[in-house]
Scaffold this active site. Structure first.
Site, PDB file in Angstrom:
ATOM      1  N   LYS A  48       0.345  -5.395  37.108  1.00  0.00           N
ATOM      2  CA  LYS A  48       1.155  -5.621  38.305  1.00  0.00           C
ATOM      3  C   LYS A  48       0.931  -7.047  38.828  1.00  0.00           C
ATOM      4  O   LYS A  48      -0.200  -7.536  38.842  1.00  0.00           O
ATOM      5  CB  LYS A  48       0.717  -4.607  39.368  1.00  0.00           C
ATOM      6  CG  LYS A  48       1.789  -4.218  40.355  1.00  0.00           C
ATOM      7  CD  LYS A  48       1.246  -3.109  41.253  1.00  0.00           C
ATOM      8  CE  LYS A  48       2.243  -2.663  42.279  1.00  0.00           C
ATOM      9  NZ  LYS A  48       3.335  -1.891  41.720  1.00  0.00           N
ATOM     10  N   ASP A  73      -1.341   1.871  39.902  1.00  0.00           N
ATOM     11  CA  ASP A  73      -0.482   1.327  38.842  1.00  0.00           C
ATOM     12  C   ASP A  73      -0.694  -0.172  38.635  1.00  0.00           C
ATOM     13  O   ASP A  73       0.242  -0.882  38.279  1.00  0.00           O
ATOM     14  CB  ASP A  73       0.996   1.648  39.116  1.00  0.00           C
ATOM     15  CG  ASP A  73       1.517   0.975  40.370  1.00  0.00           C
ATOM     16  OD1 ASP A  73       0.701   0.540  41.203  1.00  0.00           O
ATOM     17  OD2 ASP A  73       2.755   0.883  40.514  1.00  0.00           O
ATOM     18  N   GLU A 140      -1.226   3.681  35.024  1.00  0.00           N
ATOM     19  CA  GLU A 140      -0.060   4.574  35.174  1.00  0.00           C
ATOM     20  C   GLU A 140       0.795   4.492  33.912  1.00  0.00           C
ATOM     21  O   GLU A 140       1.175   3.401  33.485  1.00  0.00           O
ATOM     22  CB  GLU A 140       0.772   4.151  36.385  1.00  0.00           C
ATOM     23  CG  GLU A 140       1.986   5.055  36.589  1.00  0.00           C
ATOM     24  CD  GLU A 140       2.918   4.514  37.654  1.00  0.00           C
ATOM     25  OE1 GLU A 140       3.000   5.105  38.731  1.00  0.00           O
ATOM     26  OE2 GLU A 140       3.574   3.478  37.407  1.00  0.00           O
TER      27      GLU A 140
END
Ligand code: 0O2
Length: 267
Positions: A48, A73, A140
């Site tokens: 991310k 995530d 995730e």
């Protein structure tokens, strides 16, 4: 936090993404090499972006200390399948693995989000080895069909453009497009067997042709030119019949010829 510290924080997540993508990609090869249908069509991963982490921390009131516990995530892997049925198979594969421990499953396929988003999410605990020793992190895994992925990608860019103020007429369009995607996936599932058969045949044929070509290439080193030319002509003639069984028989004959030369060279 300084950029260097972000790098240190995100490094193990990058390692996890790289390892997970490699493991799932290898699974695709394992299925295909044994002439089996792969429920995984593609796999991608990403860490991310710092800006997205900061946005999420702000939105959910997450402090720096809570970051790694509360944002699950940071490491993200996306598995794309051809058919809805494949999603269950992939989830089963993940459940059985000893290197991934499932923390949570979110079924946005049965429980579609209000936006129209559909996907199956599995949050896992995954161990990576860093120079400071082992580190257990969350990752995730989003599992969805090609059609669901198409919709989510378009919708995600629109969300980015409108930043939470998406006009109603665009929301309506996305909602009807999401219904069309459900229909498309259902129709595709109905011809799944036929599509799988066709794809399997293609894989099998590709594998036989590759075996034949490797054999011919090896024969160049040991057989005489006249024999090779004869074998090649025969291959082209069998190939042009588009008959997989004939191609398979030819491949087996070639195996015997190659085996003969191998035995001779041992003496
Ligand atoms: P990005 O840019 O992909 O990283 P929760 O507390 O569990 O309710 P959370 O943690 O946001 O909320 O989890 P959720 O809802 O399962 O979403 C996780 C990710 O799923 C999102 O990450 C998106 O990638 C994807 N996702 C969820 N809902 C939607 C949606 O409506 N449309 C699209 N296109 N993707 C969605 P991020 O951080 O939002 O974004």
């Amino acid at each position: 936090m300084e950029i260097q510290l972000w790098r240190e924080l995100l490094d193990p997540y990058q390692l996890a993404v790289d390892e997970l993508v490699l493991k799932f990609s290898h699974m695709i090869s394992e299925f295909r090499n044994s002439n089996k249908y792969s429920p995984i069509e593609q796999v991608h991963g990403r860490v991310k972006k710092i800006s997205s982490i900061l946005d999420k921390m702000q939105k959910k009131h997450i402090s720096m200390e809570e970051l790694e516990d509360c944002i699950d995530d940071i490491a993200g892997v996306r598995i794309i399948c051809q058919f809805v049925e494949d999603i269950d198979r992939v989830v089963d594969i993940i459940r059985k693995r000893s290197d991934m421990e499932i923390k949570e499953e979110k079924d946005y396929i049965t429980n579609m989000k209000d936006s129209g988003y559909r996907s199956y999410h599995v949050i896992i605990w995954y161990d990576v080895q860093t120079f400071d020793g082992p580190k257990r992190i969350q990752a995730e895994i989003q599992i969805r069909t090609l059609a669901m992925d198409f919709w989510a990608t378009i919708e995600h860019s629109l969300q980015y453009k409108y930043k939470g103020n998406m006009p109603e007429h665009i929301k309506d369009k996305l909602s009807s497009a999401s219904n069309a995607i459900i229909l498309l996936d259902t129709e595709m599932s109905q011809v799944r067997d036929e599509i799988m058969d066709a794809q399997n045949m293609f894989q099998v044929k590709a594998k036989i042709v590759s075996d034949i070509l490797i054999n011919i290439q090896n024969l160049y080193r040991v057989a005489n030119k006249r024999e090779i030319v004869k074998i090649q002509d025969e291959f082209f003639s069998v190939y042009s019949t588009e008959d997989i069984e004939k191609l398979d028989r030819f491949s087996k004959q070639l195996d015997i010829i190659s085996e003969g030369y191998r035995a001779q060279s041992l003496y």
